[in-house]
Design a protein around this motif. Structure first.
Motif, PDB file in Angstrom:
ATOM      1  N   LEU A 247      53.935  32.590  34.915  1.00 22.18           N
ATOM      2  CA  LEU A 247      53.489  33.032  36.241  1.00 22.18           C
ATOM      3  C   LEU A 247      54.125  34.351  36.627  1.00 22.18           C
ATOM      4  N   MET A 248      55.404  34.552  36.296  1.00 23.18           N
ATOM      5  CA  MET A 248      56.061  35.809  36.623  1.00 23.18           C
ATOM      6  C   MET A 248      55.432  36.983  35.871  1.00 23.18           C
ATOM      7  N   VAL A 249      55.039  36.749  34.643  1.00 25.88           N
ATOM      8  CA  VAL A 249      54.355  37.809  33.887  1.00 25.88           C
ATOM      9  C   VAL A 249      53.022  38.137  34.551  1.00 25.88           C
ATOM     10  N   VAL A 250      52.277  37.117  34.958  1.00 26.92           N
ATOM     11  CA  VAL A 250      50.987  37.327  35.620  1.00 26.92           C
ATOM     12  C   VAL A 250      51.171  38.083  36.936  1.00 26.92           C
ATOM     13  N   ILE A 251      52.142  37.664  37.748  1.00 25.28           N
ATOM     14  CA  ILE A 251      52.389  38.324  39.027  1.00 25.28           C
ATOM     15  C   ILE A 251      52.829  39.768  38.816  1.00 25.28           C
ATOM     16  N   THR A 252      53.660  39.987  37.804  1.00 27.14           N
ATOM     17  CA  THR A 252      54.118  41.350  37.516  1.00 27.14           C
ATOM     18  C   THR A 252      52.942  42.263  37.193  1.00 27.14           C
ATOM     19  N   VAL A 253      52.045  41.798  36.328  1.00 29.70           N
ATOM     20  CA  VAL A 253      50.869  42.600  35.980  1.00 29.70           C
ATOM     21  C   VAL A 253      49.975  42.804  37.202  1.00 29.70           C
ATOM     22  N   TRP A 254      49.790  41.751  37.960  1.00 21.80           N
ATOM     23  CA  TRP A 254      48.913  41.787  39.136  1.00 21.80           C
ATOM     24  C   TRP A 254      49.417  42.769  40.193  1.00 21.80           C
ATOM     25  N   LEU A 255      50.724  42.739  40.480  1.00 17.92           N
ATOM     26  CA  LEU A 255      51.277  43.553  41.561  1.00 17.92           C
ATOM     27  C   LEU A 255      51.942  44.838  41.073  1.00 17.92           C
ATOM     28  N   TRP A 256      51.716  45.194  39.815  1.00 13.50           N
ATOM     29  CA  TRP A 256      52.421  46.335  39.230  1.00 13.50           C
ATOM     30  C   TRP A 256      52.179  47.634  39.996  1.00 13.50           C
ATOM     31  N   ARG A 257      51.037  47.796  40.597  1.00 10.82           N
ATOM     32  CA  ARG A 257      50.710  49.050  41.289  1.00 10.82           C
ATOM     33  C   ARG A 257      51.444  49.182  42.617  1.00 10.82           C
ATOM     34  N   GLU A 258      52.045  48.091  43.093  1.00  5.75           N
ATOM     35  CA  GLU A 258      52.831  48.155  44.328  1.00  5.75           C
ATOM     36  C   GLU A 258      54.272  48.498  43.967  1.00  5.75           C
ATOM     37  N   ALA A 259      54.775  49.585  44.502  1.00  6.66           N
ATOM     38  CA  ALA A 259      56.100  50.085  44.119  1.00  6.66           C
ATOM     39  C   ALA A 259      57.196  49.063  44.362  1.00  6.66           C
ATOM     40  N   PHE A 260      57.152  48.392  45.498  1.00  7.32           N
ATOM     41  CA  PHE A 260      58.192  47.428  45.843  1.00  7.32           C
ATOM     42  C   PHE A 260      58.189  46.254  44.865  1.00  7.32           C
TER      43      PHE A 260
END
Length: 590
Positions: A317-330
């Motif tokens: 899940l952390m890998v998925v969230i990382t890819v999903w939200l990667w464009r958000e700097a924070f």
């Protein structure tokens, strides 16, 4: 440096906040239910010797407060040299404020409060900061806060290390740094930052160092792709953080001097290579719903050092969230910090299911630096916990935002995206959800000590010498001393101190006297020692060094071997008094 596109946040404390925080407290109480229901004899089984040690810390601290003694030191153990409490994990930030509780109700109550309040307070504090400064929906903040408070490594340390579950100050330290970076009253917030940092030092220095490392990596990752934001933040950060450091140093200068340069201080303690095996991240912790005790023990030091064990569903899940939200700097900075802290926790060499790969880990660059050299590098994985909590809160926020924008089709129900997400979160987190901590009945204190009979054998300022002497593997004498009202001192013991008068390397326990070594050999072999005249002379010298009044042996394994050996050493038979064998040595030691 707040999350992007975060709308107006709820500010006032509401019934929902009270319910969520109350739920954290209730859950923490249920985890320690066995301890709370048996405060007289209950013992956290997986704490090994540590419950005895922490109760001793709390008792000695309260006694120092009561008698207006220096709270940074004591001579109740390791007599005559004493113990540097500041150089140990005495947790004075809890022990001193709760001294009245310890004196009134006993140290086990303080121990239970520290653990229960530590977990619940950590979850509540992170929930509060998440709900006010990261996301708008309390559901996301509650998920994030619950994870931080009750993550598998927190529960593992919750068996024995209250300093590693009391993370309720850390989110407010981070919040103040963010506020200072935004230019919000850098002087005032800098003062508050210094006060909180100083208090955290008295709660736990190692968690503070791990948190500071994770925060520093986050800041580097954030500014690396948002470098234009740094120049306007540089001045307020310099002012606020500088003031914070100054305030913390003023408040902690003397205690830190005492810790590193005072009596019985040490400079560093080496633990050897103790990085996480990569398998530790995907397996399930011992005390979790999907717990795998043997698999967990296979890649951890002990039950209290299961420092990763996030389980493969959460890793995915952390890998998925990382890819999903990667464009958000924070979110990207959070993810980078999370992966770097996990990487650092692998230690000086990458190990995959016990196989040494020969690939050096990044920790090799830091392992010999001051302060870092005393860290157990596997604990660096705990720096991932608040980062995972924040990412879970952010992901929940984004799902709720998307769900609110889904079109409504007349006559049809809106796609239950929120419900689906909550189902995914439950499916991922349920396997690593904690189970009730194991509590068993502790051995009773011998009547000779509990009933005060010892007072007839010990002069004021005298010493009781347990046979064998107290150590990290022989901690029950600490509990006996508490039940005896801290009325006597003991030699050696369970603590961290220097390796010798001129050797500032840290070690667990005292540098043993020759007579203590003889007792340890009997403990291991069960065979009485063959005593020479020189050993008798040495034994008398050791007794004089310890200022011994009486030796005490409880009925235990190899008791006959111990009793025979002491009889030979002292040329004096033992007496059986109130359930123990005793040797009154006042007449043979000046």
């Amino acid at each position: 440096m707040e999350s992007e596109k975060t709308p107006t946040r709820p500010r006032r404390f509401a019934a929902a906040d009270a319910a969520i925080m109350g739920g954290f407290l209730l859950f923490a109480f249920l985890l320690y239910n066995g301890l709370w229901l048996d405060l007289e004899e209950g013992y956290l089984w997986n704490s090994a010797s540590d419950q005895n040690l922490w109760e001793w810390f709390f008792s000695v601290t309260a006694d120092n407060v009561l008698h207006l003694r220096n709270p940074l030191s004591t001579h109740f153990q390791n007599n005559p040299l004493g113990v540097n409490l500041m150089a140990n994990t005495a947790m004075l930030g809890i022990g001193i404020p709760l001294a009245p509780v310890t004196l009134t109700f006993g140290p086990t109550v303080t121990w239970a409060i520290a653990l229960t309040g530590g977990l619940a307070g950590t979850a509540a504090a992170w929930y509060w900061v998440f709900s006010r400064h990261l996301v708008t929906h309390r559901v996301g903040a509650a998920i994030g806060g619950a994870f931080v408070g009750f993550a598998p490594p927190m529960i593992s340390h919750g068996n024995a290390h209250p300093n590693f579950v009391a993370w309720f100050v850390l989110p407010f330290i981070a919040l103040l740094v963010f506020k200072i970076a935004r230019g919000e009253r850098p002087v005032r917030n800098g003062i508050f930052l210094g006060l909180l940092a100083a208090y955290q030092i008295f709660l736990g220095e190692e968690p503070l160092l791990i948190f500071a490392m994770a925060f520093a990596i986050f800041a580097i990752a954030y500014f690396a792709t948002n470098h234009r934001e740094f120049p306007p933040m540089a001045k307020p950060l310099g002012i606020g953080v500088g003031i914070g450091v100054l305030v913390a140093l003023v408040l902690c200068a003397f205690p830190l001097w005492w810790q590193f340069f005072g009596p019985q201080s040490y400079q560093a303690i080496e633990h050897g290579p103790v990085g996480n095996d990569t398998a530790a991240f995907t397996r399930f912790a011992t005390q979790s719903v999907a717990g795998q005790p043997q698999a967990a023990a296979d890649v951890s030091m002990n039950r209290t050092e299961e420092n990763a064990f996030f389980g493969w569903p959460l890793i995915v899940l952390m890998v998925v969230i990382t890819v999903w939200l990667w464009r958000e700097a924070f979110a990207r900075a959070l993810a980078i910090s999370m992966f770097v802290m996990a990487w650092l926790s692998l230690g000086v060499q990458i190990i995959v299911v016990h196989e040494e790969t020969g690939i050096p880990g990044p920790w090799k660059l830091f392992s010999e630096l001051p302060l870092f050299e005393s860290l157990l590098e596997s604990r660096l994985a705990m720096g991932c916990i608040p980062l995972i909590g924040a990412l879970l809160a952010l992901a929940t926020e984004r799902v709720y935002a998307v769900a609110s924008k889904l079109p409504e089709v007349p006559g049809e129900r809106r796609f239950p995206l929120r419900l689906l997400w909550i189902g995914v979160v439950i499916a991922v987190l349920l396997p690593i959800a904690p189970t009730q901590l194991i509590v068993k009945e502790r051995p009773p204190t011998p009547r000779f000590l509990a009933d005060g009979t010892w007072r007839s054998y010990v002069a004021p300022g005298g010493t009781v010498v347990p046979v064998p002497l107290p150590s990290s593997g022989e901690s029950e004498p600490l509990h006996w001393q508490i039940d005896a009202g801290l009325g006597y001192s003991m030699p050696e013991g369970y603590f961290v101190g220097p390796s010798g008068p001129d050797d500032k390397r840290g070690r667990y326990g005292a540098v043993q006297r020759p007579t203590s070594v003889i007792f340890d050999q009997i403990k291991q072999t069960g065979v009485p020692a063959t005593i020479t005249e020189s050993q008798r002379v040495q034994a008398l010298e050791d007794l004089r060094y310890w200022n011994a009044d009486v030796l005490v042996l409880i009925p235990r394994e190899h008791q006959d071997a111990f009793r025979t050996t002491v009889d030979l050493l002292l040329r004096k038979p033992a007496e059986f008094v109130d359930g123990v064998w005793v040797w009154d040595v006042r007449t043979i030691t000046p």
